[in-house]
Design a protein around this motif. Structure first.
Motif, PDB file in Angstrom:
ATOM      1  N   UNK A 105       9.515 -24.634  39.155  1.00 23.45           N
ATOM      2  CA  UNK A 105      10.029 -24.468  40.516  1.00 23.45           C
ATOM      3  C   UNK A 105       8.941 -24.769  41.543  1.00 23.45           C
ATOM      4  N   UNK A 106       9.365 -25.385  42.638  1.00 20.91           N
ATOM      5  CA  UNK A 106       8.453 -25.707  43.740  1.00 20.91           C
ATOM      6  C   UNK A 106       8.798 -24.846  44.950  1.00 20.91           C
ATOM      7  N   UNK A 107       7.925 -24.867  45.948  1.00 18.37           N
ATOM      8  CA  UNK A 107       8.189 -24.123  47.180  1.00 18.37           C
ATOM      9  C   UNK A 107       9.525 -24.561  47.771  1.00 18.37           C
ATOM     10  N   UNK A 108      10.369 -23.598  48.103  1.00 16.99           N
ATOM     11  CA  UNK A 108      11.665 -23.905  48.695  1.00 16.99           C
ATOM     12  C   UNK A 108      12.803 -23.914  47.705  1.00 16.99           C
ATOM     13  N   UNK A 109      12.495 -23.914  46.411  1.00 16.51           N
ATOM     14  CA  UNK A 109      13.559 -23.876  45.406  1.00 16.51           C
ATOM     15  C   UNK A 109      14.190 -22.491  45.364  1.00 16.51           C
ATOM     16  N   UNK A 110      15.500 -22.467  45.171  1.00 14.37           N
ATOM     17  CA  UNK A 110      16.240 -21.214  44.979  1.00 14.37           C
ATOM     18  C   UNK A 110      16.851 -21.259  43.583  1.00 14.37           C
ATOM     19  N   UNK A 111      16.039 -20.939  42.585  1.00 15.15           N
ATOM     20  CA  UNK A 111      16.484 -21.000  41.196  1.00 15.15           C
ATOM     21  C   UNK A 111      16.917 -19.623  40.721  1.00 15.15           C
ATOM     22  N   UNK A 112      17.992 -19.603  39.931  1.00 14.02           N
ATOM     23  CA  UNK A 112      18.497 -18.371  39.326  1.00 14.02           C
ATOM     24  C   UNK A 112      18.451 -18.532  37.802  1.00 14.02           C
ATOM     25  N   UNK A 144      23.399 -37.962  48.208  1.00  8.75           N
ATOM     26  CA  UNK A 144      24.731 -38.391  48.613  1.00  8.75           C
ATOM     27  C   UNK A 144      25.807 -37.677  47.798  1.00  8.75           C
ATOM     28  N   UNK A 145      25.555 -37.466  46.516  1.00 13.38           N
ATOM     29  CA  UNK A 145      26.537 -36.778  45.673  1.00 13.38           C
ATOM     30  C   UNK A 145      26.764 -35.348  46.169  1.00 13.38           C
ATOM     31  N   UNK A 146      25.688 -34.624  46.463  1.00 12.56           N
ATOM     32  CA  UNK A 146      25.841 -33.261  46.964  1.00 12.56           C
ATOM     33  C   UNK A 146      26.583 -33.242  48.300  1.00 12.56           C
ATOM     34  N   UNK A 147      26.259 -34.204  49.155  1.00 11.10           N
ATOM     35  CA  UNK A 147      26.904 -34.248  50.469  1.00 11.10           C
ATOM     36  C   UNK A 147      28.379 -34.608  50.359  1.00 11.10           C
ATOM     37  N   UNK A 148      28.667 -35.652  49.578  1.00 18.56           N
ATOM     38  CA  UNK A 148      30.047 -36.149  49.479  1.00 18.56           C
ATOM     39  C   UNK A 148      30.983 -35.117  48.867  1.00 18.56           C
ATOM     40  N   UNK A 149      30.498 -34.369  47.899  1.00 17.68           N
ATOM     41  CA  UNK A 149      31.350 -33.391  47.211  1.00 17.68           C
ATOM     42  C   UNK A 149      31.185 -31.977  47.762  1.00 17.68           C
ATOM     43  N   UNK A 163      17.332 -31.590  41.454  1.00 17.37           N
ATOM     44  CA  UNK A 163      16.642 -30.365  41.849  1.00 17.37           C
ATOM     45  C   UNK A 163      16.013 -30.517  43.229  1.00 17.37           C
ATOM     46  N   UNK A 164      15.459 -31.690  43.484  1.00 17.46           N
ATOM     47  CA  UNK A 164      14.884 -31.961  44.805  1.00 17.46           C
ATOM     48  C   UNK A 164      15.981 -32.000  45.858  1.00 17.46           C
ATOM     49  N   UNK A 165      17.092 -32.656  45.528  1.00 11.62           N
ATOM     50  CA  UNK A 165      18.208 -32.736  46.473  1.00 11.62           C
ATOM     51  C   UNK A 165      18.750 -31.343  46.782  1.00 11.62           C
ATOM     52  N   UNK A 166      18.843 -30.486  45.766  1.00  7.47           N
ATOM     53  CA  UNK A 166      19.325 -29.120  45.985  1.00  7.47           C
ATOM     54  C   UNK A 166      18.348 -28.335  46.858  1.00  7.47           C
ATOM     55  N   UNK A 167      17.052 -28.513  46.631  1.00  9.24           N
ATOM     56  CA  UNK A 167      16.042 -27.827  47.438  1.00  9.24           C
ATOM     57  C   UNK A 167      16.176 -28.235  48.898  1.00  9.24           C
ATOM     58  N   UNK A 168      16.299 -29.542  49.130  1.00 10.64           N
ATOM     59  CA  UNK A 168      16.407 -30.030  50.507  1.00 10.64           C
ATOM     60  C   UNK A 168      17.656 -29.502  51.205  1.00 10.64           C
ATOM     61  N   UNK A 169      18.743 -29.354  50.436  1.00  9.39           N
ATOM     62  CA  UNK A 169      20.013 -28.916  51.015  1.00  9.39           C
ATOM     63  C   UNK A 169      20.147 -27.400  51.060  1.00  9.39           C
ATOM     64  N   UNK A 170      19.148 -26.683  50.518  1.00  7.73           N
ATOM     65  CA  UNK A 170      19.238 -25.234  50.499  1.00  7.73           C
ATOM     66  C   UNK A 170      20.287 -24.707  49.539  1.00  7.73           C
ATOM     67  N   UNK A 171      20.557 -25.469  48.472  1.00  4.20           N
ATOM     68  CA  UNK A 171      21.589 -25.107  47.496  1.00  4.20           C
ATOM     69  C   UNK A 171      20.949 -24.363  46.326  1.00  4.20           C
ATOM     70  N   UNK A 172      21.490 -23.203  45.942  1.00  4.44           N
ATOM     71  CA  UNK A 172      20.933 -22.485  44.786  1.00  4.44           C
ATOM     72  C   UNK A 172      21.205 -23.228  43.485  1.00  4.44           C
ATOM     73  N   UNK A 173      20.282 -23.089  42.524  1.00  2.00           N
ATOM     74  CA  UNK A 173      20.410 -23.749  41.232  1.00  2.00           C
ATOM     75  C   UNK A 173      20.345 -22.695  40.125  1.00  2.00           C
ATOM     76  N   UNK A 174      21.407 -22.609  39.346  1.00  2.00           N
ATOM     77  CA  UNK A 174      21.420 -21.731  38.178  1.00  2.00           C
ATOM     78  C   UNK A 174      20.819 -22.528  37.022  1.00  2.00           C
ATOM     79  N   UNK A 175      19.671 -22.067  36.500  1.00  2.00           N
ATOM     80  CA  UNK A 175      18.921 -22.803  35.491  1.00  2.00           C
ATOM     81  C   UNK A 175      18.987 -22.050  34.158  1.00  2.00           C
ATOM     82  N   UNK A 176      19.562 -22.706  33.148  1.00  2.00           N
ATOM     83  CA  UNK A 176      19.631 -22.114  31.815  1.00  2.00           C
ATOM     84  C   UNK A 176      18.287 -22.353  31.119  1.00  2.00           C
TER      85      UNK A 176
END
Length: 248
Positions: A104-111, A184-189, A208-221
């Motif tokens: 994880x990098x700064x700004x990531x919201x990983x679960x 674009x995929x995150x934005x379009x959907x 993961x970078x796209x999710x970080x930029x968009x402030x989207x949480x990521x559930x990581x198995x």
């Protein structure tokens, strides 16, 4: 010297390419056959299972294998366990080639969670439009009635196995993926939560970078631990060095 590579990954193909240039080596790559049109590595290729631990041990003896390299997916736990046990039975030196996990990098919201089932239980309250990138198998964990109100975008190389989520769109695609494409995929959907396995590597990391930029949480198995007593390396180059050392 005969080297068997349990493959199907980018690292396995690269290892087969590197070993193909080594004098005095016979290289066989084994693919599980779960992908309809796999990218074939150089050298000999076999497709399909071995019939469990005993079947693989018999194959190692019959084909006089001198080294077994498990370069399967980090989540192919059953195959890795069988490989370690079969190598011990056949007295063949084993090696695991495992790409490092993501960090994880700064700004990531990983679960972080321990399984697909835990990932499914974590979704309510995180978002309503889910980008599910855990592969085509195991989607039954997300098909329960408690998640019927969520919408899923499922991306996989081949069509997913049923059961699948009630509200779903399937995107058949193969990496590597670009950062612009994932943005674009995150934005379009209108994705507001991502679910992924900690597969590591660069081919699917842009999400993961796209999710970080968009402030989207990521559930990581989290990936399962490898078999005990099996040496592991992180790169195909290190695996080649191991083979050279083994061959003397």
């Amino acid at each position: 010297m005969h080297v068997l590579i349990l493959g199907g990954t980018t690292e396995a193909r690269r290892l087969a390419e590197l070993l193909a240039g080594e004098a005095g080596l016979r290289v066989t790559s084994s693919l599980a056959g779960r992908v309809a049109a796999p990218r074939l590595p150089p050298g000999e290729v076999r497709v399909g299972g071995f019939g469990g631990v005993d079947g693989l041990a018999d194959w190692l003896r019959e084909h006089r294998v001198d080294a077994l390299i498990d370069a399967t997916h980090p989540f192919a736990g059953t195959i890795s366990a069988n490989a370690a046990a079969a190598a011990a039975l056949a007295h063949v030196p084993p090696l695991a080639l495992r790409r490092p996990g993501w960090v994880a990098a700064d700004g990531d919201d990983w679960r972080p969670v321990g399984s697909l089932e835990e990932a499914a239980r974590a979704l309510p309250g995180l978002g309503s439009r889910v980008f599910l990138t855990t592969g085509r198998m195991g989607l039954a964990a997300f098909a329960g009635p408690e998640l019927a109100g969520l919408w899923f975008l499922v991306r996989s190389v081949d069509a997913p196995e049923r059961p699948i989520p009630a509200r779903v769109e399937v995107l058949l695609d193969r990496g590597p993926f670009t950062l612009d494409g994932e943005r674009e995929l995150l934005r379009r959907h209108r994705i507001d939560v991502v679910v992924t396995k900690d597969s590591g590597g660069s081919a699917t990391a842009p999400k993961l970078v796209a999710a970080r930029e968009a402030g989207v949480p990521v559930v990581v198995v989290r990936r399962p631990p490898g078999p005990e007593g099996v040496a592991a390396v992180a790169t195909p180059g290190e695996a080649v060095a191991w083979v050279r050392l083994l061959g003397g």
